[in-house]
Design a protein around this motif. Structure first.
Motif, PDB file in Angstrom:
ATOM      1  N   CYS A 106       0.841  -1.204   0.000  1.00  0.00           N
ATOM      2  CA  CYS A 106       0.000   0.000   0.000  1.00  0.00           C
ATOM      3  C   CYS A 106       0.877   1.256   0.000  1.00  0.00           C
ATOM      4  CB  CYS A 106      -0.923  -0.013   1.216  1.00  0.00           C
ATOM      5  SG  CYS A 106      -2.056   1.369   1.269  1.00  0.00           S
ATOM      6  N   LYS A 107       0.523   2.204  -0.859  1.00  0.00           N
ATOM      7  CA  LYS A 107       1.281   3.459  -0.982  1.00  0.00           C
ATOM      8  C   LYS A 107       0.478   4.669  -0.534  1.00  0.00           C
ATOM      9  CE  LYS A 107       4.713   1.217  -2.866  1.00  0.00           C
ATOM     10  NZ  LYS A 107       5.976   1.013  -2.124  1.00  0.00           N
ATOM     11  N   ILE A 108      -0.664   4.448   0.103  1.00  0.00           N
ATOM     12  CA  ILE A 108      -1.527   5.558   0.508  1.00  0.00           C
ATOM     13  C   ILE A 108      -0.887   6.330   1.656  1.00  0.00           C
ATOM     14  CG2 ILE A 108      -3.761   6.158   1.548  1.00  0.00           C
ATOM     15  CD1 ILE A 108      -4.985   3.805   0.124  1.00  0.00           C
ATOM     16  N   ASN A 109      -0.982   7.661   1.570  1.00  0.00           N
ATOM     17  CA  ASN A 109      -0.568   8.500   2.689  1.00  0.00           C
ATOM     18  C   ASN A 109      -1.527   9.692   2.814  1.00  0.00           C
ATOM     19  OD1 ASN A 109       0.114  10.121   0.584  1.00  0.00           O
ATOM     20  ND2 ASN A 109       2.252  10.385   1.142  1.00  0.00           N
ATOM     21  N   SER A 110      -1.355  10.482   3.847  1.00  0.00           N
ATOM     22  CA  SER A 110      -2.154  11.691   4.100  1.00  0.00           C
ATOM     23  C   SER A 110      -3.636  11.400   4.283  1.00  0.00           C
ATOM     24  CB  SER A 110      -1.966  12.707   2.951  1.00  0.00           C
ATOM     25  OG  SER A 110      -0.618  13.042   2.779  1.00  0.00           O
TER      26      SER A 110
END
Length: 336
Positions: free
Chosen positions: A68-72
């Protein structure tokens, strides 16, 4: 030859040690002179669920956690620009892509993570067997099963149908009713008196002319448990899950305030969103008194307004709240 004695603390500590060494149930059973199914049931009944991460890694049981590369996800998070959200404990609670992954090894022996070579690195939910914890839980369960009065709502209704016409309307005694209806009343005479004292039945002590002439004896309070399955679907974890899915639901908190032991008590009903609280005096701290108050509130408010105000109620595990179905359902129509 297996003996029939219960597992001791020493037995459980041996089980904890041997499963950490990946020994089989059969091996442990031979070691303790027990059947292997006894060891299996002991572990499945008394493991601890731990939501903990691995060495240097936070707890995350999402199936997409590795790539997973999701941030913020959190707008106010000061670390969100520099870190991926999968490294945050809040990730599983707010991420729309979250999907729980369960370790498949927990579905087969030994059913726990003791002895797993990946334990120090795993970030999934873990099942851990600890001998001391298992022994304390066993003692608590054993104590609960040997105390209190166990009866469900159907049995209460059945007893009321038999006792109310004969005692309240015809003036018969409990002894007389019990003798003439022993095949229908599946409780001993002493239990009937206890249920009357606890206010569980519609028959009250005032309906027993001979009994009210005697001075009440001092005795230890009897625990009243309506149904051992009353918490199914109503645990604190179920509450948290429901509130996460329905965050705008109005919450009502309910509790009992006791003064002198055995005396009158207060039932407090706190409407959290408006910080408004109601308090009702009850003569006894029993389940029936709580049910009577809610029946009265429903009658005063009407069913629609009642359902609007009391969507979800949070209580503790007190015996006075051990008959939730009588509060949740209209006793006249059976409507939720």
């Amino acid at each position: 030859m297996c003996n029939n004695k219960h597992l001791s603390l020493e037995d459980r500590l041996i089980i904890e040690k041997e499963i950490s060494l990946n020994k089989s149930f059969k091996y442990i059973g031979i070691l303790l002179n027990k059947d292997c199914t006894t060891i299996s049931k002991e572990i499945k009944n008394h493991f601890i669920v731990k939501n903990s991460g691995g060495y240097g890694r936070v707890f995350n049981n999402c199936i997409y956690r590795e790539d997973c590369k999701i941030n913020s996800l959190c707008n106010d998070c000061h670390q969100s620009r520099n870190r991926l959200c999968r490294y945050c404990l809040k990730c599983k609670d707010i991420c729309p892509r979250y999907k729980e992954e369960k370790c498949p090894k927990l579905n087969k022996p030994p059913y726990v993570c003791n002895g797993c070579k990946n334990l120090s690195r795993c970030t999934l939910t873990k099942h851990i067997y600890e001998g001391a914890y298992a022994f304390n839980e066993y003692k608590q369960v054993l104590s609960e099963t040997r105390s209190g009065v166990m009866i469900d709502q159907d049995e209460i209704n059945h007893l009321n149908d038999i006792l109310v016409p004969l005692i309240c309307e015809q003036g018969q005694s409990i002894n007389q009713v019990y003798i003439n209806n022993s095949n229908s009343i599946m409780h001993c005479e002493k239990t009937i008196y206890k249920l009357v004292d606890l206010g569980i039945l519609k028959v009250r002590n005032i309906d027993l002319p001979r009994k009210v002439r005697f001075r009440e004896r001092k005795k230890q309070a009897t625990v009243y448990k309506v149904d051992k399955h009353c918490l199914e679907g109503r645990t604190y974890e179920d509450f948290i899950k429901y509130m996460d899915e329905n965050p705008d639901t109005p919450l009502v908190q309910m509790d009992t305030v006791e003064g002198r032991k055995g005396g009158k008590v207060l039932l407090t009903i706190h409407f959290v969103s408006t910080s408004f609280m109601l308090a009702f005096i009850r003569k006894h701290n029993d389940a029936q008194s709580v049910i009577d108050i809610f029946n009265q509130l429903q009658s005063l408010l009407g069913l629609d307004k009642f359902k609007e105000l009391f969507v979800i109620i949070l209580t503790d595990n007190g015996s006075e709240f051990s008959n939730p179905s009588a509060i949740e359902f209209d006793m006249k129509t059976g409507e939720l």
